[in-house]
Design a protein around this motif. Structure first.
Motif, short mmCIF file in Angstrom:
data_model
loop_
_atom_site.label_atom_id
_atom_site.label_comp_id
_atom_site.label_asym_id
_atom_site.label_seq_id
_atom_site.Cartn_x
_atom_site.Cartn_y
_atom_site.Cartn_z
N TRP A 65 0.92 -1.13 -0.23
CA TRP A 65 -0.03 0.01 0.16
C TRP A 65 0.89 1.03 -0.04
N ASP A 66 1.95 1.30 0.79
CA ASP A 66 2.83 2.47 0.85
C ASP A 66 3.66 2.68 -0.45
N LYS A 68 2.42 1.62 -3.41
CA LYS A 68 1.48 2.25 -4.28
C LYS A 68 1.20 3.77 -4.10
N GLN A 69 1.01 4.06 -2.98
CA GLN A 69 0.80 5.49 -2.57
C GLN A 69 1.77 6.35 -3.09
#
Length: 118
Positions: A65-66, A68-69
């Motif tokens: 997630w990190d 991707k962000q």
């Protein structure tokens, strides 16, 4: 024949003897208890492994997630190699127009062809 009859008599006497039956029952109980203890240890080890795997999966999901962000943040800048709309389309966060799909296919085909020619 005499040997067989002696054996049958011994077996009959043994079955009538409660001590032998009790010993067999105690041995069976002991064997079942040992098997149960072994299985309980295996279950506890598997549960510990499950907890460990769940924690590592959560950590991996957070890391992805990190990333991707961070990728979205880098793609939103003006100097991005790949535009943000394209990245969102790859991740399925933006609708893909039919004309965009054909454009992407021809763009990929052109880039493949140029790579093969070099």
């Amino acid at each position: 024949m005499d040997l067989a009859s002696k054996f049958l008599r011994t077996v009959t006497n043994a079955t009538n003897n409660n001590t032998l039956i009790n010993v067999c029952l105690v041995l069976s109980f002991g064997a079942l208890s040992a098997r149960s203890i072994k299985q309980q240890r295996e279950i506890e080890a598997l549960e510990a492994e499950k907890v460990s795997l769940l924690n590592s999966n959560k950590a991996l999901k957070k890391t992805m997630w990190d990333w991707k962000q961070q990728l979205f943040a880098e793609a939103s800048t003006d100097s991005a190699l790949v535009p943000l709309a394209r990245i969102k389309a790859i991740y399925g966060e933006a609708p893909i127009s039919p004309s965009g799909v054909g454009h992407v296919a021809t763009e990929d085909a052109n880039s493949q062809g140029s790579k093969l020619m070099v």
